[in-house]
Write a protein that holds these residues in place. Structure first.
Motif, PDB file in Angstrom:
ATOM      1  N   GLN A 191       0.828  -1.206   0.000  1.00  0.00           N
ATOM      2  CA  GLN A 191       0.000   0.000   0.000  1.00  0.00           C
ATOM      3  C   GLN A 191       0.862   1.255   0.000  1.00  0.00           C
ATOM      4  OE1 GLN A 191      -2.601  -0.405   3.356  1.00  0.00           O
ATOM      5  NE2 GLN A 191      -3.796  -2.067   2.443  1.00  0.00           N
ATOM      6  N   GLU A 192       1.945   1.239   0.781  1.00  0.00           N
ATOM      7  CA  GLU A 192       2.852   2.390   0.798  1.00  0.00           C
ATOM      8  C   GLU A 192       3.515   2.578  -0.562  1.00  0.00           C
ATOM      9  OE1 GLU A 192       3.325   4.593   3.056  1.00  0.00           O
ATOM     10  OE2 GLU A 192       2.019   3.707   4.564  1.00  0.00           O
ATOM     11  N   ALA A 193       3.873   1.469  -1.210  1.00  0.00           N
ATOM     12  CA  ALA A 193       4.480   1.560  -2.539  1.00  0.00           C
ATOM     13  C   ALA A 193       3.490   2.132  -3.548  1.00  0.00           C
ATOM     14  CB  ALA A 193       4.962   0.180  -2.989  1.00  0.00           C
ATOM     15  N   GLU A 194       2.216   1.711  -3.460  1.00  0.00           N
ATOM     16  CA  GLU A 194       1.194   2.250  -4.361  1.00  0.00           C
ATOM     17  C   GLU A 194       0.993   3.742  -4.118  1.00  0.00           C
ATOM     18  OE1 GLU A 194      -0.648   0.981  -6.835  1.00  0.00           O
ATOM     19  OE2 GLU A 194       0.588  -0.809  -6.765  1.00  0.00           O
ATOM     20  N   ARG A 195       1.027   4.155  -2.845  1.00  0.00           N
ATOM     21  CA  ARG A 195       0.859   5.575  -2.523  1.00  0.00           C
ATOM     22  C   ARG A 195       2.037   6.393  -3.067  1.00  0.00           C
ATOM     23  NH1 ARG A 195       0.348   4.882   2.380  1.00  0.00           N
ATOM     24  NH2 ARG A 195      -1.917   4.774   2.474  1.00  0.00           N
ATOM     25  N   ALA A 196       3.250   5.857  -2.917  1.00  0.00           N
ATOM     26  CA  ALA A 196       4.431   6.562  -3.430  1.00  0.00           C
ATOM     27  C   ALA A 196       4.393   6.658  -4.952  1.00  0.00           C
ATOM     28  CB  ALA A 196       5.699   5.836  -2.972  1.00  0.00           C
ATOM     29  N   ARG A 197       3.938   5.600  -5.596  1.00  0.00           N
ATOM     30  CA  ARG A 197       3.837   5.627  -7.055  1.00  0.00           C
ATOM     31  C   ARG A 197       2.827   6.668  -7.507  1.00  0.00           C
ATOM     32  NH1 ARG A 197       0.801   3.107 -10.914  1.00  0.00           N
ATOM     33  NH2 ARG A 197      -0.380   1.941  -9.348  1.00  0.00           N
ATOM     34  N   PHE A 198       1.728   6.792  -6.769  1.00  0.00           N
ATOM     35  CA  PHE A 198       0.724   7.805  -7.102  1.00  0.00           C
ATOM     36  C   PHE A 198       1.298   9.212  -6.961  1.00  0.00           C
ATOM     37  CE2 PHE A 198      -2.512  10.750  -5.465  1.00  0.00           C
ATOM     38  CZ  PHE A 198      -3.349  10.796  -6.570  1.00  0.00           C
ATOM     39  N   VAL A 199       2.070   9.432  -5.882  1.00  0.00           N
ATOM     40  CA  VAL A 199       2.680  10.755  -5.679  1.00  0.00           C
ATOM     41  C   VAL A 199       3.626  11.090  -6.822  1.00  0.00           C
ATOM     42  CG1 VAL A 199       4.229  12.073  -4.184  1.00  0.00           C
ATOM     43  CG2 VAL A 199       2.415  10.685  -3.175  1.00  0.00           C
ATOM     44  N   VAL A 200       4.431  10.102  -7.246  1.00  0.00           N
ATOM     45  CA  VAL A 200       5.369  10.331  -8.361  1.00  0.00           C
ATOM     46  C   VAL A 200       4.613  10.646  -9.644  1.00  0.00           C
ATOM     47  CG1 VAL A 200       7.106   9.234  -9.819  1.00  0.00           C
ATOM     48  CG2 VAL A 200       7.204   8.946  -7.342  1.00  0.00           C
ATOM     49  N   GLU A 201       3.565   9.883  -9.927  1.00  0.00           N
ATOM     50  CA  GLU A 201       2.784  10.130 -11.136  1.00  0.00           C
ATOM     51  C   GLU A 201       2.113  11.500 -11.087  1.00  0.00           C
ATOM     52  OE1 GLU A 201       0.059   6.941 -11.535  1.00  0.00           O
ATOM     53  OE2 GLU A 201       1.568   5.498 -12.238  1.00  0.00           O
ATOM     54  N   LYS A 202       1.640  11.905  -9.897  1.00  0.00           N
ATOM     55  CA  LYS A 202       1.022  13.225  -9.761  1.00  0.00           C
ATOM     56  C   LYS A 202       2.041  14.325 -10.036  1.00  0.00           C
ATOM     57  CE  LYS A 202      -1.513  16.094  -6.472  1.00  0.00           C
ATOM     58  NZ  LYS A 202      -2.067  16.179  -5.077  1.00  0.00           N
ATOM     59  N   GLU A 204       4.715  14.072 -11.879  1.00  0.00           N
ATOM     60  CA  GLU A 204       5.015  14.059 -13.310  1.00  0.00           C
ATOM     61  C   GLU A 204       3.940  14.808 -14.103  1.00  0.00           C
ATOM     62  OE1 GLU A 204       7.548  13.003 -15.040  1.00  0.00           O
ATOM     63  OE2 GLU A 204       8.702  12.289 -13.330  1.00  0.00           O
ATOM     64  N   GLN A 205       2.671  14.572 -13.720  1.00  0.00           N
ATOM     65  CA  GLN A 205       1.582  15.262 -14.411  1.00  0.00           C
ATOM     66  C   GLN A 205       1.640  16.770 -14.165  1.00  0.00           C
ATOM     67  OE1 GLN A 205      -0.455  13.930 -16.602  1.00  0.00           O
ATOM     68  NE2 GLN A 205       0.466  11.902 -16.307  1.00  0.00           N
ATOM     69  N   GLN A 206       1.946  17.162 -12.916  1.00  0.00           N
ATOM     70  CA  GLN A 206       2.068  18.592 -12.624  1.00  0.00           C
ATOM     71  C   GLN A 206       3.224  19.219 -13.405  1.00  0.00           C
ATOM     72  OE1 GLN A 206       2.453  18.618  -8.371  1.00  0.00           O
ATOM     73  NE2 GLN A 206       0.223  18.640  -8.028  1.00  0.00           N
ATOM     74  N   LYS A 207       4.310  18.471 -13.547  1.00  0.00           N
ATOM     75  CA  LYS A 207       5.454  18.958 -14.316  1.00  0.00           C
ATOM     76  C   LYS A 207       5.063  19.167 -15.776  1.00  0.00           C
ATOM     77  CE  LYS A 207      10.147  17.646 -15.697  1.00  0.00           C
ATOM     78  NZ  LYS A 207      11.208  16.616 -15.583  1.00  0.00           N
ATOM     79  N   LYS A 208       4.368  18.184 -16.345  1.00  0.00           N
ATOM     80  CA  LYS A 208       3.924  18.306 -17.733  1.00  0.00           C
ATOM     81  C   LYS A 208       2.981  19.492 -17.897  1.00  0.00           C
ATOM     82  CE  LYS A 208       4.397  13.379 -18.867  1.00  0.00           C
ATOM     83  NZ  LYS A 208       3.668  12.149 -19.275  1.00  0.00           N
ATOM     84  N   ALA A 209       2.070  19.679 -16.912  1.00  0.00           N
ATOM     85  CA  ALA A 209       1.131  20.804 -16.993  1.00  0.00           C
ATOM     86  C   ALA A 209       1.870  22.140 -16.931  1.00  0.00           C
ATOM     87  CB  ALA A 209       0.115  20.712 -15.856  1.00  0.00           C
ATOM     88  N   ALA A 210       2.909  22.232 -16.072  1.00  0.00           N
ATOM     89  CA  ALA A 210       3.679  23.472 -15.986  1.00  0.00           C
ATOM     90  C   ALA A 210       4.416  23.761 -17.283  1.00  0.00           C
ATOM     91  CB  ALA A 210       4.663  23.366 -14.813  1.00  0.00           C
TER      92      ALA A 210
END
Length: 275
Positions: A191-202, A204-210
Motif C-alpha cells: 500500500q505504501e508503494a502504491e501511494r508513493a507511485r501515485f505521488v510520483v505520477e502526480k 510528473e503530471q504537474q510537471k507536464k502541466a507546468a
C-alpha cells in the motif's frame, strides 16, 4: 369350587404373562434410516442386514446391533505444515454414513464406534498429504482446488473402510502468528508503494502541466510581440479601450458609486481613465 376357578385363572394369567414376555423379547424394531446386524451366540455375526420395521429373533441367542445409516456431520481439526514450512490450522467438516451392505464387516473389523476409530486418522493423513503440496499463498488463493483434492483423496480412502462421504469442506484455515504478521507487513508495504507511485505520477503530471502552461505563455508573448511589431501602439490603445469598457460596466452596476464620464468615441469612461 371357586378356589379352583381362581387357581385356574391365576395359572392362565401367569402362562399368558410368560408367553407375552417371550414374544416381546423375540421382537425388535429398526427405526427409519437405520439398519440392524444380528449377532448369534453360536454362529457369530450374520451376513444379513436387516432393514426398517419390526422383526423376530431367537431370544437369548440372537442380539440386534442397530446402526444409524443417515448422513451425520463431524468436524476434524488438524495442525499441519505447508510446502513452504508454514504452520496451518485446518478444520474439515465431513458428512458421512456407512455402506449398509458392509455393516457386518464394519461391525466385525472396526466396531460400533467406527467413526471415532477411522475418520480422525484418515482425515489427518489426507490433510497432511494434500496441504504439503501447496505453499501458504496457494492455500489461500487456490482454496477450492485444495478442498476438491482433499475431498477426492479422502472419499477414496474412506471407501476402503465401507464409508460414504456425502460432503467434504474446509471450514477453517488459518496460519501461524509469524506468517500472519508477515502477510500484514507485506500488505502495508504494498500500500505504501502504491501511494508513493501515485505521488510520483502526480508530480510528473504537474510537471507536464507546468511545461505546457509555460509553452503557452511563451507562445502568447511571441504573438503579442509580433502584433506590436506589426500594429505599433494601436494594440496597446485597443487593450486600454477594452479595460476601460470593462471597468465602466462594473461600476455602472453598483448603486453606491456616482461618477462623471466623458465620451470617447462610443465608450463612456470615468474621467482620468483615458489620457
Amino acid at each position: 369350587m371357586a378356589a379352583k376357578v381362581f387357581e385356574s385363572i391365576g395359572k392362565f394369567g401367569l402362562a399368558l404373562a410368560v408367553a407375552g414376555g417371550v414374544v416381546n423379547s423375540a421382537l425388535y424394531n429398526v427405526d427409519a434410516g437405520h439398519r440392524a446386524v444380528i449377532f448369534d451366540r453360536f454362529r457369530g455375526v450374520q451376513d444379513i442386514v436387516v432393514g426398517e420395521g419390526t422383526h423376530f429373533l431367537i431370544p437369548w441367542v440372537q442380539k440386534p446391533i442397530i446402526f444409524d445409516c443417515r448422513s451425520r456431520p463431524r468436524n476434524v481439526p488438524v495442525i499441519t505444515g505447508s510446502k513452504d514450512l508454514q504452520n496451518v490450522n485446518i478444520t474439515l467438516r465431513i458428512l458421512f454414513r456407512p455402506v449398509a451392505s458392509q455393516l457386518p464387516r464394519i461391525f466385525t473389523s472396526i466396531g460400533e464406534d467406527y467413526d471415532e476409530r477411522v475418520l480422525p486418522s484418515i482425515t489427518t493423513e489426507i490433510l497432511k498429504s494434500v496441504v504439503a503440496r501447496f505453499d501458504a499463498g496457494e492455500l489461500i488463493t487456490q482454496r477450492e482446488l485444495v478442498s476438491r483434492q482433499v475431498s477426492d483423496d479422502l472419499t477414496e480412502r474412506a471407501a476402503t473402510f465401507g464409508l460414504i462421504l456425502d460432503d467434504v469442506s474446509l471450514t477453517h484455515l488459518t496460519f501461524g502468528k509469524e506468517f500472519t504478521e508477515a502477510v500484514e507487513a507485506k500488505q502495508v508495504a504494498q500500500q505504501e508503494a502504491e501511494r508513493a507511485r501515485f505521488v510520483v505520477e502526480k508530480a510528473e503530471q504537474q510537471k507536464k502541466a507546468a511545461i505546457i502552461s509555460a509553452e503557452g505563455d511563451s507562445k502568447a508573448a511571441e504573438l503579442i510581440a509580433n502584433s506590436l511589431a506589426t500594429a505599433g501602439d494601436g494594440l496597446i490603445e485597443l487593450r486600454k479601450l477594452e479595460a476601460a469598457e470593462d471597468i465602466a460596466y462594473q461600476l455602472s452596476r453598483s448603486r453606491n458609486i456616482t461618477y462623471l464620464c466623458r465620451w470617447v468615441g462610443w465608450i463612456c469612461c470615468p474621467p482620468g481613465l483615458l489620457s
